[in-house]
Design an enzyme around this catalytic site. Structure first.
Site, mmCIF file in Angstrom:
data_model
loop_
_atom_site.group_PDB
_atom_site.id
_atom_site.type_symbol
_atom_site.label_atom_id
_atom_site.label_comp_id
_atom_site.label_asym_id
_atom_site.label_seq_id
_atom_site.Cartn_x
_atom_site.Cartn_y
_atom_site.Cartn_z
ATOM 1 N NE ARG A 94 -3.842 0.418 1.984
ATOM 2 C CZ ARG A 94 -5.164 0.510 2.247
ATOM 3 N NH1 ARG A 94 -5.450 1.223 3.563
ATOM 4 N NH2 ARG A 94 -6.309 -0.152 1.639
ATOM 5 C CG HIS B 265 -8.289 -0.095 -2.753
ATOM 6 N ND1 HIS B 265 -7.492 -1.105 -2.241
ATOM 7 C CD2 HIS B 265 -9.090 0.151 -1.672
ATOM 8 C CE1 HIS B 265 -7.850 -1.492 -1.204
ATOM 9 N NE2 HIS B 265 -8.666 -0.710 -0.738
ATOM 10 C CD GLN C 223 -13.027 -2.353 -0.457
ATOM 11 O OE1 GLN C 223 -12.209 -2.230 0.300
ATOM 12 N NE2 GLN C 223 -14.236 -2.866 -0.318
ATOM 13 C CG ASP D 25 -13.544 6.237 -1.307
ATOM 14 O OD1 ASP D 25 -13.820 6.057 0.061
ATOM 15 O OD2 ASP D 25 -12.551 6.053 -2.106
ATOM 16 C CB CYS E 90 -13.865 0.905 -0.178
ATOM 17 S SG CYS E 90 -13.498 2.462 0.306
ATOM 18 N NE ARG F 38 -10.072 -5.479 0.484
ATOM 19 C CZ ARG F 38 -9.370 -4.555 0.944
ATOM 20 N NH1 ARG F 38 -10.032 -3.556 1.728
ATOM 21 N NH2 ARG F 38 -8.158 -4.547 1.028
HETATM 22 N N1 NVA Z 1 -9.887 6.719 -1.369
HETATM 23 C C1 NVA Z 1 -9.579 6.114 -0.187
HETATM 24 C C2 NVA Z 1 -9.885 4.807 0.025
HETATM 25 C C3 NVA Z 1 -9.489 4.192 1.257
HETATM 26 C C4 NVA Z 1 -9.645 2.583 1.504
HETATM 27 C C5 NVA Z 1 -8.286 6.640 0.132
HETATM 28 O O1 NVA Z 1 -7.408 6.290 -0.756
HETATM 29 O O2 NVA Z 1 -8.002 7.100 1.149
HETATM 30 N N1 CP Z 2 -11.065 -0.316 2.711
HETATM 31 C C1 CP Z 2 -9.862 -0.492 2.637
HETATM 32 O O1 CP Z 2 -8.957 -0.627 2.246
HETATM 33 O O2 CP Z 2 -9.699 -0.176 4.423
HETATM 34 P P1 CP Z 2 -8.572 0.072 5.016
HETATM 35 O O3 CP Z 2 -7.962 1.506 4.637
HETATM 36 O O4 CP Z 2 -8.562 -0.076 6.724
HETATM 37 O O5 CP Z 2 -7.400 -1.228 4.758
#
Ligand code: NVA
Ligand code: CP
Length: 306
Positions: free
Chosen positions: A105, A132, A135, A220, A260, A288
């Site tokens: 990540r 992502h 997800q 989101d 998500c 997940r």
């Molecule tokens: N769009 C959000 C998704 C988090 C799972 C982010 O990138 O923070």
């Molecule tokens: N939806 C998701 O990826 O959650 P986290 O940021 O908690 O991993």
């Protein structure tokens, strides 16, 4: 078997993705019936590099590896040499000598691609600024479990044209459903990603119009990780884009709502939306685990029948 990576949904064929969704459902049912007795990864390790925060992603990958009989290593960029400037390619080569797969990540999608190019073990995108895909495996799995085949159905994305939105666009391509993307002006998804999806994906700016007769609605946060300083401006710019029960009433009576998570009640969703029976976000979050088990199994072992 040549090393396969999962950096976006386009790294697997539509047929492979459909296999993964069915396999994830089978794995989930097996866990419910027999408990965590399927352990194909004894003594195998997954390195998990986190340069951004996570709850669901960390817990689902770590639990997946534990239940499969293997082990997951949590590596924060704060505590590894990556955070002190060791080149990403060197890190990929070193990890490839020791672990069986790597999950990352991070911020830059190009950085992830550079890591994967140097890695001889499968690399999984656990979120970048642009995508992502893990997800979306859970999201399509949830939609399929509850409503059957998603082909030719209509999903609606309300909100920011962000990493999740880009992955929904890729999902529409790969799973062959229609997607209406509804964003405030100035927050559209990347034009190249949109264009590549052809006429399956349409762009709108009015949520009330976008959700009419939809099979699924999703949204989101308005400010993603790394955009915290834009929060106030985005709250103003996204005025009118909150998903509420009344907005969902304009979709089909059997429409589902996905998010998500983490969610910000009172911002992108109403205070009470997650209590509405159309919201299936807890099942979505739980999936997940099962979807990523199917993914890791596929990347390391190939197809498993049954
Ligand atoms: N769009 C959000 C998704 C988090 C799972 C982010 O990138 O923070
Ligand atoms: N939806 C998701 O990826 O959650 P986290 O940021 O908690 O991993």
């Amino acid at each position: 078997m040549a090393t396969r990576h999962f950096l976006t949904l386009l790294d697997l064929s539509p047929e492979e993705l459909r296999y993964l969704i069915q396999r994830a459902i089978t794995i989930k049912n097996g866990l419910k019936t027999h408990g965590p007795t399927y352990t194909p990864f004894a003594n195998r390790t997954l390195a998990m590099i986190f340069e951004k925060s996570s709850t669901r992603t960390r817990v689902s990958f770590e639990t997946a590896m534990a239940q499969f009989g293997g082990h997951a290593l949590f590596l924060s960029s704060r505590d590894t040499q990556l955070g002190r400037g060791e080149p990403i390619g060197d890190t990929a080569r070193v990890l490839s000598e020791m672990v069986d797969a790597v999950m990352i990540r991070t911020f830059s999608h190009e950085g992830l691609e550079a890591f994967a190019a140097a890695s001889t073990v499968p690399v999984i995108n656990a979120l970048t600024d642009d995508y992502h895909p893990c997800q979306l495996l859970a999201d399509v799995m949830t939609w399929t479990e509850l409503r059957g085949s998603v082909k030719d159905r209509t999903a609606v994305w309300i909100g920011d044209g962000n990493n999740m939105c880009h992955s929904w666009i890729n999902a529409a391509r790969q799973f062959d459903f229609r997607l209406r993307v509804c964003c405030p002006k100035g927050y559209e998804p990347r034009q190249d990603i949109l264009a590549a999806a052809g006429d399956r994906v349409t762009l709108l700016h009015d949520p009330a119009e976008a959700v009419v007769d939809a099979d699924l609605v999703t949204t989101d946060v308005w400010a993603s990780m790394g955009q915290e300083e834009e929060q106030a401006r985005r709250e103003a710019d996204f005025d009118g884009f909150q998903v509420t029960e009344a907005l969902l009433d304009r979709a089909r009576p059997d429409a589902l709502f996905l998010h998500c998570l983490p969610a910000h009640r009172g911002e992108e969703i109403s205070e009470t939306l997650l209590d509405d029976p159309r919201a299936v976000v807890w099942q979505e979050a739980g999936n997940r685990l099962h979807a990523q088990k199917a993914l890791i199994e596929f990347l390391l072992l190939g197809r498993v029948e049954g």
